[in-house]
Scaffold this motif. Structure first.
Motif: not given
Length: 216
Positions: A155-157, A178-182, A211-216
């Motif tokens: 799932p997207a979540g 959620r997304s992370i830009g580089v 990744v840990s921060l945006v998925t916390a």
């Protein structure tokens, strides 16, 4: 939390400038179009090829001819004129070691993307390579993400998109992801922030923590 990390290819995992720019110049020369400035060549990295040629005023038969000429050179030479960014092998190992599932999500046609990850020795890090179709019916990032999520049954979540252009961020937002830009890729200054990335990192070494921060 273990998640699926979808990673863009061009400008995120690899620096493809030489192969892409030389193939664009080859295609345009075949149509009698002068070589564009570097800023235009750089803008081709990220968006679908059809859209980038259209931005130069090539559409219909001219765009189809340009794409055919581009792919002829790219398939023979351009995909090998490509290199991993420093630190990418290490961060892939770290993310896999942390228990995350990895997949590629790119607007590059799947056959080319698969050959590139094999050539660069990173194919084993990824459970799936989701890319565009050669006919362009699937080329925008949201559609590529759909393919990856459906194929992997995630799932997207429970997924995060990592990429260097606004298209990556907007594609993730279309799924509520959620997304992370580089910043080491081809985004213009402020592009990732304006697009609404949940986090932006400057080096591959920062990705695991992001990744840990945006998925916390």
């Amino acid at each position: 939390m273990h998640v699926l990390i979808l990673m863009d290819l061009d400008g995120t995992l690899t620096d493809p400038y030489d192969g892409i720019s030389r193939s664009i110049v080859h295609a345009l020369a075949g149509l009698g179009v002068p070589e564009p400035p570097v800023s235009v060549l750089r803008s081709f990295i990220g968006p679908p090829l059809q859209d980038s040629f259209a931005a130069l005023g090539l559409d219909g038969a001219a765009a189809a001819d340009a794409i055919a000429l581009y792919r002829d050179r790219f398939g023979r030479l351009g995909l090998y004129e490509n290199s991993l960014y420093d630190g990418i092998p290490e961060v892939l190992d770290a993310l896999c070691g942390a228990g995350h599932q990895l997949a590629v999500a790119t607007s590059k046609p799947t056959p080319f993307a698969e050959r590139i990850v094999q050539h660069l020795g990173i194919a084993e890090s990824f459970g799936f390579v989701a890319g565009a179709t050669l006919d362009g019916t699937r080329r925008h990032k949201a559609d590529v993400i759909t393919l990856a999520l459906e194929h992997l049954g995630v799932p997207a979540g429970e997924a995060v998109m990592v990429g260097d252009r606004a298209q990556d961020i907007v594609g993730a937002q279309a799924h509520g992801m959620r997304s992370i830009g580089v910043r080491w890729g081809y985004a213009e200054d402020g592009e990732l922030e304006r697009a609404g990335a949940d986090a932006v990192v400057s080096t591959p070494a920062e990705l695991t923590r992001a990744v840990s921060l945006v998925t916390a």
